[in-house]
Design a protein around this motif. Structure first.
Motif, PDB file in Angstrom:
ATOM      1  N   HIS A 155     -56.621  62.599 -19.090  1.00 18.22           N
ATOM      2  CA  HIS A 155     -57.870  62.285 -19.797  1.00 18.22           C
ATOM      3  C   HIS A 155     -58.357  63.468 -20.645  1.00 18.22           C
ATOM      4  O   HIS A 155     -58.550  63.306 -21.856  1.00 18.22           O
ATOM      5  CB  HIS A 155     -58.931  61.825 -18.785  1.00 18.22           C
ATOM      6  CG  HIS A 155     -60.272  61.560 -19.373  1.00 18.22           C
ATOM      7  ND1 HIS A 155     -60.581  60.408 -20.071  1.00 18.22           N
ATOM      8  CD2 HIS A 155     -61.407  62.308 -19.398  1.00 18.22           C
ATOM      9  CE1 HIS A 155     -61.837  60.478 -20.475  1.00 18.22           C
ATOM     10  NE2 HIS A 155     -62.366  61.607 -20.083  1.00 18.22           N
ATOM     11  N   HIS A 215     -72.147  61.779 -19.852  1.00 18.00           N
ATOM     12  CA  HIS A 215     -70.756  61.597 -20.298  1.00 18.00           C
ATOM     13  C   HIS A 215     -70.347  60.123 -20.210  1.00 18.00           C
ATOM     14  O   HIS A 215     -69.664  59.603 -21.084  1.00 18.00           O
ATOM     15  CB  HIS A 215     -69.834  62.460 -19.438  1.00 18.00           C
ATOM     16  CG  HIS A 215     -68.431  62.595 -19.958  1.00 18.00           C
ATOM     17  ND1 HIS A 215     -68.116  63.281 -21.104  1.00 18.00           N
ATOM     18  CD2 HIS A 215     -67.245  62.115 -19.501  1.00 18.00           C
ATOM     19  CE1 HIS A 215     -66.812  63.229 -21.307  1.00 18.00           C
ATOM     20  NE2 HIS A 215     -66.250  62.519 -20.358  1.00 18.00           N
ATOM     21  N   SER A 216     -70.808  59.471 -19.156  1.00 18.36           N
ATOM     22  CA  SER A 216     -70.450  58.078 -18.927  1.00 18.36           C
ATOM     23  C   SER A 216     -71.109  57.148 -19.952  1.00 18.36           C
ATOM     24  O   SER A 216     -70.452  56.269 -20.520  1.00 18.36           O
ATOM     25  CB  SER A 216     -70.881  57.698 -17.508  1.00 18.36           C
ATOM     26  OG  SER A 216     -70.489  56.393 -17.216  1.00 18.36           O
ATOM     27  N   GLN A 263     -72.696  63.828 -15.552  1.00 15.77           N
ATOM     28  CA  GLN A 263     -71.797  62.684 -15.343  1.00 15.77           C
ATOM     29  C   GLN A 263     -72.382  61.435 -15.999  1.00 15.77           C
ATOM     30  O   GLN A 263     -71.659  60.675 -16.660  1.00 15.77           O
ATOM     31  CB  GLN A 263     -71.613  62.484 -13.827  1.00 15.77           C
ATOM     32  CG  GLN A 263     -70.352  61.708 -13.442  1.00 15.77           C
ATOM     33  CD  GLN A 263     -70.551  60.208 -13.469  1.00 15.77           C
ATOM     34  OE1 GLN A 263     -71.673  59.731 -13.386  1.00 15.77           O
ATOM     35  NE2 GLN A 263     -69.471  59.477 -13.631  1.00 15.77           N
ATOM     36  N   SER A 283     -67.045  68.761 -12.120  1.00 12.17           N
ATOM     37  CA  SER A 283     -66.746  67.486 -11.467  1.00 12.17           C
ATOM     38  C   SER A 283     -65.951  67.674 -10.173  1.00 12.17           C
ATOM     39  O   SER A 283     -64.979  68.435 -10.133  1.00 12.17           O
ATOM     40  CB  SER A 283     -65.935  66.603 -12.422  1.00 12.17           C
ATOM     41  OG  SER A 283     -65.461  65.473 -11.716  1.00 12.17           O
ATOM     42  N   TYR A 305     -74.573  68.255 -11.823  1.00  8.98           N
ATOM     43  CA  TYR A 305     -73.366  67.444 -12.040  1.00  8.98           C
ATOM     44  C   TYR A 305     -73.721  65.986 -12.323  1.00  8.98           C
ATOM     45  O   TYR A 305     -73.201  65.385 -13.266  1.00  8.98           O
ATOM     46  CB  TYR A 305     -72.413  67.555 -10.834  1.00  8.98           C
ATOM     47  CG  TYR A 305     -71.438  66.400 -10.772  1.00  8.98           C
ATOM     48  CD1 TYR A 305     -70.438  66.274 -11.736  1.00  8.98           C
ATOM     49  CD2 TYR A 305     -71.544  65.400  -9.797  1.00  8.98           C
ATOM     50  CE1 TYR A 305     -69.560  65.193 -11.719  1.00  8.98           C
ATOM     51  CE2 TYR A 305     -70.680  64.328  -9.773  1.00  8.98           C
ATOM     52  CZ  TYR A 305     -69.695  64.219 -10.736  1.00  8.98           C
ATOM     53  OH  TYR A 305     -68.836  63.152 -10.731  1.00  8.98           O
ATOM     54  N   LYS A 345     -64.012  65.584  -9.153  1.00 12.76           N
ATOM     55  CA  LYS A 345     -62.723  64.920  -9.376  1.00 12.76           C
ATOM     56  C   LYS A 345     -61.697  65.858 -10.016  1.00 12.76           C
ATOM     57  O   LYS A 345     -60.526  65.530 -10.100  1.00 12.76           O
ATOM     58  CB  LYS A 345     -62.925  63.696 -10.279  1.00 12.76           C
ATOM     59  CG  LYS A 345     -63.705  62.590  -9.589  1.00 12.76           C
ATOM     60  CD  LYS A 345     -64.084  61.499 -10.568  1.00 12.76           C
ATOM     61  CE  LYS A 345     -64.967  60.466  -9.889  1.00 12.76           C
ATOM     62  NZ  LYS A 345     -65.627  59.591 -10.865  1.00 12.76           N
ATOM     63  N   GLY A 353     -67.672  66.772 -22.161  1.00 10.22           N
ATOM     64  CA  GLY A 353     -66.441  66.661 -21.362  1.00 10.22           C
ATOM     65  C   GLY A 353     -65.979  68.015 -20.849  1.00 10.22           C
ATOM     66  O   GLY A 353     -65.581  68.149 -19.687  1.00 10.22           O
TER      67      GLY A 353
HETATM   68  C1  HEM Z   1     -64.154  62.679 -26.435  1.00 12.42           C
HETATM   69  C2  HEM Z   1     -63.941  61.535 -25.871  1.00 12.42           C
HETATM   70  C3  HEM Z   1     -64.138  61.203 -24.403  1.00 12.42           C
HETATM   71  C4  HEM Z   1     -64.460  59.984 -23.927  1.00 12.42           C
HETATM   72  C5  HEM Z   1     -64.654  58.695 -24.745  1.00 12.42           C
HETATM   73  C6  HEM Z   1     -64.577  60.101 -22.483  1.00 12.42           C
HETATM   74  C7  HEM Z   1     -64.866  59.059 -21.632  1.00 12.42           C
HETATM   75  C8  HEM Z   1     -64.982  59.169 -20.271  1.00 12.42           C
HETATM   76  C9  HEM Z   1     -65.332  58.084 -19.393  1.00 12.42           C
HETATM   77  C10 HEM Z   1     -65.641  56.649 -19.831  1.00 12.42           C
HETATM   78  C11 HEM Z   1     -65.347  58.574 -18.122  1.00 12.42           C
HETATM   79  C12 HEM Z   1     -65.661  57.795 -16.837  1.00 12.42           C
HETATM   80  C13 HEM Z   1     -67.112  57.958 -16.519  1.00 12.42           C
HETATM   81  C14 HEM Z   1     -67.516  57.212 -15.262  1.00 12.42           C
HETATM   82  O1  HEM Z   1     -66.664  56.981 -14.378  1.00 12.42           O
HETATM   83  O2  HEM Z   1     -68.699  56.858 -15.153  1.00 12.42           O
HETATM   84  C15 HEM Z   1     -64.998  59.979 -18.191  1.00 12.42           C
HETATM   85  C16 HEM Z   1     -64.914  60.824 -17.105  1.00 12.42           C
HETATM   86  C17 HEM Z   1     -64.529  62.141 -17.177  1.00 12.42           C
HETATM   87  N1  HEM Z   1     -64.226  62.847 -18.308  1.00 12.42           N
HETATM   88 FE1  HEM Z   1     -64.294  62.154 -20.214  1.00 12.42          FE
HETATM   89  N2  HEM Z   1     -64.321  61.409 -22.122  1.00 12.42           N
HETATM   90  C18 HEM Z   1     -64.044  62.122 -23.258  1.00 12.42           C
HETATM   91  C19 HEM Z   1     -63.709  63.461 -23.317  1.00 12.42           C
HETATM   92  C20 HEM Z   1     -63.503  64.292 -22.237  1.00 12.42           C
HETATM   93  C21 HEM Z   1     -63.053  65.673 -22.311  1.00 12.42           C
HETATM   94  C22 HEM Z   1     -62.694  66.401 -23.597  1.00 12.42           C
HETATM   95  C23 HEM Z   1     -62.999  66.144 -21.026  1.00 12.42           C
HETATM   96  C24 HEM Z   1     -62.603  67.490 -20.486  1.00 12.42           C
HETATM   97  C25 HEM Z   1     -62.178  68.529 -21.212  1.00 12.42           C
HETATM   98  C26 HEM Z   1     -63.411  65.062 -20.150  1.00 12.42           C
HETATM   99  C27 HEM Z   1     -63.484  65.144 -18.786  1.00 12.42           C
HETATM  100  C28 HEM Z   1     -63.870  64.133 -17.951  1.00 12.42           C
HETATM  101  C29 HEM Z   1     -63.970  64.258 -16.499  1.00 12.42           C
HETATM  102  C30 HEM Z   1     -63.666  65.511 -15.679  1.00 12.42           C
HETATM  103  C31 HEM Z   1     -64.391  63.017 -16.019  1.00 12.42           C
HETATM  104  C32 HEM Z   1     -64.675  62.662 -14.556  1.00 12.42           C
HETATM  105  C33 HEM Z   1     -66.157  62.922 -14.329  1.00 12.42           C
HETATM  106  C34 HEM Z   1     -66.616  62.503 -12.952  1.00 12.42           C
HETATM  107  O3  HEM Z   1     -66.848  61.293 -12.722  1.00 12.42           O
HETATM  108  O4  HEM Z   1     -66.803  63.399 -12.119  1.00 12.42           O
HETATM  109  N3  HEM Z   1     -63.725  63.960 -20.929  1.00 12.42           N
HETATM  110  N4  HEM Z   1     -64.796  60.316 -19.512  1.00 12.42           N
END
Ligand code: HEM
Length: 146
Positions: free
Chosen positions: A94, A9-10, A6, A66, A2, A68, A59
Motif C-alpha cells: 500500500h 486518512h480513511s 486514521q 499505525s 493515531y 498495523k 499516509g
Molecule cells: C495517496 C493515496 C492513498 C490512498 C487513496 C490511501 C487509502 C487508504 C485507505 C482507504 C486505507 C484504509 C483506511 C481504513 O481502514 O479505514 C488506508 C490505510 C493506510 N494507509 Fe493509506 N492511502 C494512500 C496513501 C498512503 C501512503 C503514501 C502511506 C504511507 C507512506 C499510507 C499508509 C497507510 C497505512 C499505514 C494504513 C493503515 C492505517 C491503520 O488503519 O492503522 N497510505 N489508506
C-alpha cells in the motif's frame, strides 16, 4: 493522535478516489472528443494533484504511528510481515504503490501543463492519471475500509 489521523486518512481517501476517477475520465473524454481544453479541465487536474499530495502526507504520518505497521516493532521479522498478505499490504504494498501513484499524478500534471494545445494536454492526463488510477485501486485495503 493515531485515531484522529486514521480517521482523516480513511475519509480523505473517499475524496481521493472520487477526484482521481473524475480527473481520469475527464482526460480520456478530452482525448476522445478532441474538445478545447478549458479552465475547468485545469482545475480538476490540479485538484487531483492537491488531494493526492495531502493524502500522501497523511499516509507518511500514519505509517509511523499505525499499529498495523510493524517495521518498528522489535521481535517482528521481515519474513513474518512478507508472509502475511494483510501485513504485507499495510507495511509494503500500500505505501509503495500509493507513493508511485502520486508520482504518476505529479508527472502527468506537469507534463500536461507544458503542452500548448488541447489534445496533447488531455493525452498526458489520460495516460498518466489512468496508470495512477489503476495503481491506486489495486492497493486500497478494500476489505478493511468499507
Ligand atoms: C495517496 C493515496 C492513498 C490512498 C487513496 C490511501 C487509502 C487508504 C485507505 C482507504 C486505507 C484504509 C483506511 C481504513 O481502514 O479505514 C488506508 C490505510 C493506510 N494507509 Fe493509506 N492511502 C494512500 C496513501 C498512503 C501512503 C503514501 C502511506 C504511507 C507512506 C499510507 C499508509 C497507510 C497505512 C499505514 C494504513 C493503515 C492505517 C491503520 O488503519 O492503522 N497510505 N489508506
Amino acid at each position: 493522535m493515531y485515531e484522529a489521523i486514521q480517521i482523516v486518512h480513511s475519509y480523505w481517501a473517499y475524496l481521493v478516489v472520487l477526484v482521481v476517477t473524475l480527473a481520469t475520465i475527464n482526460g480520456i473524454f478530452g482525448v476522445i472528443t478532441k474538445r478545447e481544453y478549458a479552465p475547468k479541465d485545469f482545475r480538476i487536474s490540479l485538484f487531483a494533484l492537491i488531494v493526492t499530495h495531502l493524502q500522501l502526507l497523511i499516509g507518511i504520518i500514519i505509517f509511523f504511528v499505525s499499529p498495523k505497521v510493524l517495521w518498528f516493532n522489535s521481535g517482528v521479522s521481515a519474513s513474518e510481515i512478507m508472509g502475511d498478505p494483510l501485513l504485507r499490504l499495510y507495511n509494503v504494498e500500500h505505501p509503495f504503490t500509493m507513493i508511485l501513484m502520486v508520482v504518476f499524478i505529479t508527472v502527468g500534471y506537469s507534463k500536461h501543463k507544458k503542452k500548448l494545445t488541447s489534445t496533447p494536454k488531455f493525452k498526458q492526463i489520460a495516460i498518466f492519471y489512468t496508470i495512477a488510477w489503476i495503481l491506486m485501486l489495486s492497493r486500497i485495503p478494500w476489505s478493511e475500509w468499507f
